[in-house]
Design an enzyme around this catalytic site. Structure first.
Site, short mmCIF file in Angstrom:
data_model
loop_
_atom_site.label_atom_id
_atom_site.label_comp_id
_atom_site.label_asym_id
_atom_site.label_seq_id
_atom_site.Cartn_x
_atom_site.Cartn_y
_atom_site.Cartn_z
CB CYS A 199 -0.93 0.05 1.35
SG CYS A 199 -1.78 1.61 1.39
CG ASP A 233 -2.26 15.09 -4.21
OD1 ASP A 233 -3.15 14.35 -3.85
OD2 ASP A 233 -1.61 14.92 -5.25
CG ASN A 263 -11.97 11.51 -5.02
OD1 ASN A 263 -13.00 12.02 -5.01
ND2 ASN A 263 -10.83 11.82 -5.09
CB THR A 286 -5.82 6.77 -7.72
OG1 THR A 286 -5.25 7.85 -6.96
CG2 THR A 286 -6.50 7.33 -9.16
CG HIS A 295 -6.60 9.45 0.36
ND1 HIS A 295 -7.01 8.36 -0.02
CD2 HIS A 295 -7.04 10.15 -0.80
CE1 HIS A 295 -7.18 8.08 -1.51
NE2 HIS A 295 -7.30 9.55 -1.93
CG HIS A 326 -7.92 14.59 -1.75
ND1 HIS A 326 -6.94 14.76 -2.64
CD2 HIS A 326 -8.61 13.44 -1.87
CE1 HIS A 326 -6.99 13.55 -3.32
NE2 HIS A 326 -7.98 12.70 -3.01
P1 AMP Z 1 -7.39 9.67 -5.03
O1 AMP Z 1 -7.50 10.09 -6.45
O2 AMP Z 1 -8.49 10.54 -4.23
O3 AMP Z 1 -7.21 8.31 -4.56
O4 AMP Z 1 -6.08 10.73 -4.45
C1 AMP Z 1 -4.82 9.98 -4.45
C2 AMP Z 1 -3.97 11.11 -4.44
O5 AMP Z 1 -2.65 10.67 -3.92
C3 AMP Z 1 -3.76 11.90 -5.86
O6 AMP Z 1 -4.25 13.24 -5.69
C4 AMP Z 1 -2.46 11.91 -5.91
O7 AMP Z 1 -1.69 12.98 -6.56
C5 AMP Z 1 -1.75 11.47 -4.76
N1 AMP Z 1 -0.38 10.87 -4.69
C6 AMP Z 1 -0.07 9.56 -5.20
N2 AMP Z 1 1.09 9.21 -4.99
C7 AMP Z 1 1.67 10.16 -4.16
C8 AMP Z 1 2.91 10.33 -3.41
N3 AMP Z 1 3.87 9.43 -3.55
N4 AMP Z 1 2.94 11.30 -2.48
C9 AMP Z 1 1.94 12.40 -2.33
N5 AMP Z 1 0.86 12.18 -2.92
C10 AMP Z 1 0.72 11.23 -3.91
ZN ZN Z 2 -2.47 1.38 3.76
#
Ligand code: AMP
Ligand code: ZN
Length: 115
Positions: free
Chosen positions: A3, A29, A85, A93, A98, A100
């Site tokens: 993860c 982010d 989300n 994703t 989490h 935002h």
């Molecule tokens: P979600 O689309 O709601 O699942 O948000 C996932 C978020 O994680 C996205 O806005 C990505 O830009 C962010 N994200 C992905 N990898 C990283 C990382 N290594 N460090 C910080 N944020 C990340």
């Molecule tokens: Zn986790």
């Protein structure tokens, strides 16, 4: 467990910390959609909002208690938006719950497609 956010919490993948305590970790982010774009995650692995239940919801309450402070620390000084989300239709994703926190500018009102 494979993860991404568990690895970030463990320090195995670098991140820019905004806030941390025993229950949660907040970091910037990597692909910010606003001048202030902070993610807050529980340190326990909960896959999504669908995984919140009576046994683990206390950490969600703690996160919500801290969000105003985290938003200020992150640079959201004039208001902010909180988004979680959940699932494919919402574009989740990373399968670790989490929140935002978005701000630092006037945000567009419409965050869902117009009918
Ligand atoms: P979600 O689309 O709601 O699942 O948000 C996932 C978020 O994680 C996205 O806005 C990505 O830009 C962010 N994200 C992905 N990898 C990283 C990382 N290594 N460090 C910080 N944020 C990340
Ligand atoms: Zn986790």
């Amino acid at each position: 467990m494979d993860c991404l956010f568990c690895k970030i919490i463990a320090g195995e993948i670098p991140s820019t910390k905004v806030y941390e305590d025993d229950d949660m970790y907040a970091f910037r982010d990597i692909n910010p959609e606003a001048p202030c774009h902070v993610l807050v995650v529980p340190k326990t692995h909960i896959p999504s909002m669908d995984g919140v239940n009576a046994e683990n919801s206390a950490v969600v309450a703690k996160i919500f208690e801290k969000i105003p402070e985290i938003a200020r620390l992150g640079g959201c000084e004039n208001g902010y938006r909180v988004i979680a989300n959940c699932g494919p239709d919402a574009g989740q994703t990373v399968m670790h719950l989490h929140f935002h926190i978005l701000g630092g500018t006037v945000l567009p009102i419409h965050i869902v497609p117009e009918k």
